[in-house]
Enzyme design. Structure first.
Site, PDB file in Angstrom:
ATOM      1  N   CYS A   2       0.820  -1.198   0.000  1.00  0.00           N
ATOM      2  CA  CYS A   2       0.000   0.000   0.000  1.00  0.00           C
ATOM      3  C   CYS A   2       0.858   1.253   0.000  1.00  0.00           C
ATOM      4  O   CYS A   2       2.081   1.204   0.028  1.00  0.00           O
ATOM      5  CB  CYS A   2      -0.886   0.021   1.250  1.00  0.00           C
ATOM      6  SG  CYS A   2      -1.812  -1.506   1.509  1.00  0.00           S
ATOM      7  N   ARG A  52      -4.722   1.177  -1.362  1.00  0.00           N
ATOM      8  CA  ARG A  52      -4.635  -0.253  -1.073  1.00  0.00           C
ATOM      9  C   ARG A  52      -4.379  -1.106  -2.309  1.00  0.00           C
ATOM     10  O   ARG A  52      -5.062  -0.975  -3.321  1.00  0.00           O
ATOM     11  CB  ARG A  52      -5.927  -0.731  -0.398  1.00  0.00           C
ATOM     12  CG  ARG A  52      -5.873  -2.188   0.062  1.00  0.00           C
ATOM     13  CD  ARG A  52      -7.193  -2.640   0.636  1.00  0.00           C
ATOM     14  NE  ARG A  52      -7.117  -4.008   1.133  1.00  0.00           N
ATOM     15  CZ  ARG A  52      -8.156  -4.797   1.370  1.00  0.00           C
ATOM     16  NH1 ARG A  52      -9.386  -4.334   1.162  1.00  0.00           N
ATOM     17  NH2 ARG A  52      -7.983  -6.023   1.818  1.00  0.00           N
ATOM     18  N   LEU A  53      -3.354  -1.960  -2.194  1.00  0.00           N
ATOM     19  CA  LEU A  53      -3.141  -3.055  -3.134  1.00  0.00           C
ATOM     20  C   LEU A  53      -3.576  -4.306  -2.387  1.00  0.00           C
ATOM     21  O   LEU A  53      -2.893  -4.768  -1.477  1.00  0.00           O
ATOM     22  CB  LEU A  53      -1.667  -3.140  -3.549  1.00  0.00           C
ATOM     23  CG  LEU A  53      -1.308  -4.248  -4.540  1.00  0.00           C
ATOM     24  CD1 LEU A  53      -1.991  -4.038  -5.882  1.00  0.00           C
ATOM     25  CD2 LEU A  53       0.211  -4.309  -4.735  1.00  0.00           C
ATOM     26  N   ILE A  55      -4.014  -7.766  -1.098  1.00  0.00           N
ATOM     27  CA  ILE A  55      -3.250  -9.012  -1.153  1.00  0.00           C
ATOM     28  C   ILE A  55      -3.823 -10.044  -0.184  1.00  0.00           C
ATOM     29  O   ILE A  55      -3.970 -11.214  -0.518  1.00  0.00           O
ATOM     30  CB  ILE A  55      -1.760  -8.760  -0.817  1.00  0.00           C
ATOM     31  CG1 ILE A  55      -1.164  -7.703  -1.760  1.00  0.00           C
ATOM     32  CG2 ILE A  55      -0.958 -10.052  -0.855  1.00  0.00           C
ATOM     33  CD1 ILE A  55      -1.093  -8.117  -3.207  1.00  0.00           C
ATOM     34  N   ASN A  76       1.502  -0.136   5.623  1.00  0.00           N
ATOM     35  CA  ASN A  76       2.078  -0.544   4.356  1.00  0.00           C
ATOM     36  C   ASN A  76       2.976  -1.751   4.616  1.00  0.00           C
ATOM     37  O   ASN A  76       3.933  -1.653   5.384  1.00  0.00           O
ATOM     38  CB  ASN A  76       2.912   0.606   3.763  1.00  0.00           C
ATOM     39  CG  ASN A  76       3.702   0.188   2.532  1.00  0.00           C
ATOM     40  OD1 ASN A  76       3.295  -0.707   1.802  1.00  0.00           O
ATOM     41  ND2 ASN A  76       4.827   0.839   2.309  1.00  0.00           N
ATOM     42  N   ILE A 294      14.136 -11.329 -17.146  1.00  0.00           N
ATOM     43  CA  ILE A 294      14.206 -10.410 -18.270  1.00  0.00           C
ATOM     44  C   ILE A 294      15.620 -10.461 -18.850  1.00  0.00           C
ATOM     45  O   ILE A 294      16.602 -10.563 -18.113  1.00  0.00           O
ATOM     46  CB  ILE A 294      13.830  -8.974 -17.848  1.00  0.00           C
ATOM     47  CG1 ILE A 294      13.495  -8.129 -19.069  1.00  0.00           C
ATOM     48  CG2 ILE A 294      14.892  -8.320 -17.008  1.00  0.00           C
ATOM     49  CD1 ILE A 294      12.538  -7.009 -18.779  1.00  0.00           C
ATOM     50  N   SER A 366      11.601 -11.395  -4.426  1.00  0.00           N
ATOM     51  CA  SER A 366      12.885 -10.926  -4.931  1.00  0.00           C
ATOM     52  C   SER A 366      13.980 -11.385  -3.968  1.00  0.00           C
ATOM     53  O   SER A 366      13.853 -11.204  -2.760  1.00  0.00           O
ATOM     54  CB  SER A 366      12.877  -9.400  -5.042  1.00  0.00           C
ATOM     55  OG  SER A 366      14.077  -8.918  -5.586  1.00  0.00           O
TER      56      SER A 366
END
Length: 628
Positions: A2, A52-53, A55, A76, A294, A366
């Site tokens: 967030c 807000r994301l 999840i 967050n 990538i 990651s």
């Protein structure tokens, strides 16, 4: 994941419209929902904002700001062990209405106060308002995975996940801290707790800020410090015992970071760190893990190695070769997403791989911090070699040699920046206390040469104290000091800033298994030869070899880079022409025009010793144009 922001205004001039504008700047951090809460008290107004994301707990019950009794929170991050904590709190009589980790933080705070943070496994920056005690409590996670800026000036307190929210408040004073620019030209970032602006700071990782509304007082306390674990006696265990325990901790950390109500993937670069995360998660699972790599036709390209590892581990692998044009199109947007001057060009591929992963998943793991934990950087080898050479010099010769070096520095041509810097480093080491040799030597690897800085800056400034000025007494082994410095500074201010802003730029949540605090607390106590033995990252490599054949893994470390300096001489030369011309340099009023012109001339004629200087200058000027 967030974005959070807010204000405390004793002049009573802040309003809901200002809060809305601040929140809107963080839309990329949380596009699924927004929330605001405005409090008007007798002598102060407060605003809490959140994007807000979604999840965990995708329902409206997970929306923020969230309120419980006399507490309100904006948060967050993620608390990965929230289910265990919830079970414990239920046994103590707490009743919950949602499945969100945010609600667990509020109940934990009520039950245990600020000490609740010692129970959290996760990444977090959260702000709690206690409406009864009239206190604001701000807490940032131990490693600094999640950002938190704050500003305090003329009875206005602001906080936010990103600086851009402050620009939307009309009383935010945009005055550049020139000392911070000095630091930036050394490190390529501005180290915490400092900020590019005066009256503004980053809350240090592992710290708690308490703002007492009635007294207008800020109190900051530390609840965790990696140095404390490096000072502990080394564990008296066998290498095999340590390897078993490290593997168990890594498995636990990886599994925790798969907790989600949305799809999760892994960034796979082809190196040991991401291979470890992928292998540990894919083992004994029928469902294929989503992995993303990538590749580039230019620069260092690890995509073929990552593909081989993905094929061996049988993951659901996505590989994308990025064009030069796609990579270059990222660069003009960097100042917007990074808020402060930031000069790690690997932000470009990190943003691109995030963009690719976002098409399939909402969360990506990651594998950062492997080098900081297990002594994996080339600089660690260089440090040990140079320290050994310096320590061979008889102490009676320290002062004479230092004087000779100072004379040499004064007669060597200015354009020999690197040579002058190396001689200056040895001179400084020999002039310092022997107990400080480690810090002075290691600091030199993150510094722009003294001669170029004397020419470059208009004002002579003094650098504020950083982690390099800390007390490192009680450290038993030579490499422990650089590792503690890396964890506290480079990791937090460069690597984690890069990953946070790059992933959030496309509304992707990035998670960091290696930054589970239980891992560093254990690994810091291991004998150094368990990490730096016959080869670097010894214990991690040996764990990976259990899952992936050596022939797939053993190759020189290449990193994740793009040929930025070649581009700046060709396709991207226009950026230098636009941002490093005389008028632009005069406008920012930080650097000497003639010095910048000399650096440009040396760069284009392949005479510049330290190429990072040109990128640092360019990114500063691009930031200045965007925000000032």
């Amino acid at each position: 994941m967030c974005g959070i922001c807010g204000f405390i205004d004793y002049e009573l001039k802040s309003d809901k419209k200002m809060l809305n504008k601040m929140v809107s700047t963080l839309h990329h951090r949380g596009p699924n929902d927004t929330g605001k809460k405005f409090y008007k008290k007798e002598n102060v107004v407060l605003g809490f904002g959140h994007t807000r994301l979604s999840i965990i707990d995708l329902s409206n019950l997970g929306s923020q700001p969230m309120h419980y009794k006399n507490y309100s929170i904006v948060f967050n991050g993620e608390i990965y062990n929230f289910k265990e904590l919830k079970k414990e709190l239920k046994s103590l009589g707490h009743v919950f209405i949602s499945e969100s980790d945010t609600e667990v933080i509020l109940h934990s705070f009520e039950e245990w106060g600020v000490n609740c943070v010692s129970r959290f496994i996760g990444m977090f920056a959260f702000v709690i308002f206690d409406n009864l005690l009239n206190e604001i409590i701000i807490i940032r996670d131990r490693a600094g995975v999640k950002p938190l800026f704050y500003y305090w000036h003329e009875d206005l307190f602001l906080f936010s996940s990103e600086l851009k929210a402050f620009h939307e408040h009309p009383r935010f004073l945009k005055k550049i801290n020139k000392n911070s620019v000095h630091q930036y030209m050394d490190f390529g970032y501005i180290p915490s707790p400092y900020c590019i602006f005066e009256n503004c700071k980053k809350l240090n990782p592992g710290h708690i800020l308490k703002f007492t509304l009635d007294k207008k007082e800020i109190e900051i306390t530390k609840y965790w410090d990696v140095k404390d674990y490096y000072k502990l006696p080394k564990l008296k265990i066998s290498y095999e015992e340590a390897k078993v325990e490290v593997e168990k901790l890594l498995i636990s950390a990886c599994e925790y970071r798969m907790v989600s109500d949305v799809p999760v993937g892994v960034f796979l670069s082809g190196g040991f760190d991401s291979a470890a995360v992928t292998a540990l998660l894919q083992k004994n699972k029928n469902k294929k893990l989503n992995t993303f790599t990538i590749g580039f036709k230019e620069g260092n390209n690890e995509a073929p190695f990552a593909k081989d590892i993905a094929r061996y581990l049988k993951t659901n692998h996505t590989e994308y070769y990025c064009t030069k044009k796609e990579a270059q199109e990222i660069i003009p947007n960097l100042p917007f997403y990074f808020d402060e001057p930031f000069a790690d060009s690997s932000a470009i591929p990190t943003t691109l791989v995030s963009k690719m992963a976002k098409e399939s998943v909402k969360v990506a793991l990651s594998a950062d911090a492997g080098d900081e934990l297990f002594a994996g950087y080339t600089i660690h080898k260089t440090f040990l070699k140079n320290l050994m050479l310096i320590e061979k010099i008889p102490q009676i010769l320290y002062k004479p040699i230092s004087r000779i070096l100072e004379i040499l520095i004064s007669i060597i041509p200015q354009k020999k920046y690197r040579l002058k810097h190396k001689l200056d480093t040895v001179s400084k080491v020999l002039k310092s206390e022997k107990s400080n040799f480690h810090q002075v030597l290691y600091r030199s690897y993150f510094s722009t040469g003294i001669s170029i800085k004397e020419e470059l800056f208009k004002d002579k400034l003094n650098l504020p104290k950083t982690i390099f000025d800390s007390d490192f007494t009680g450290f038993e082994q030579n490499l422990s000091i650089p590792l503690a410095i890396d964890y506290s500074s480079y990791l937090q201010n460069d690597i984690l800033t890069k990953v946070d802003r790059a992933t959030m730029s496309v509304s992707l949540e990035g998670r960091e298994p290696f930054l589970d605090h239980r891992i560093i607390e254990y690994v810091a106590q291991l004998p150094i030869d368990f990490k730096y033995g016959n080869y670097q990252k010894r214990i991690l490599r040996d764990i990976v070899y259990k899952y992936i054949p050596k022939e797939l893994m053993d190759r020189p470390k290449t990193g994740f880079t793009v040929p930025i300096y070649n581009w700046l001489k060709t396709d991207l030369r226009y950026l230098i022409d636009e941002n490093l011309n005389s008028l632009s340099i005069q406008d920012s009023d930080i650097f000497n025009v003639n010095a910048v012109e000399k650096i440009k001339h040396q760069f284009f004629n392949d005479e510049l010793d330290d190429l990072t200087i040109i990128w640092k200058l360019l990114q500063f000027q691009m930031w200045y144009k965007k925000w000032m």
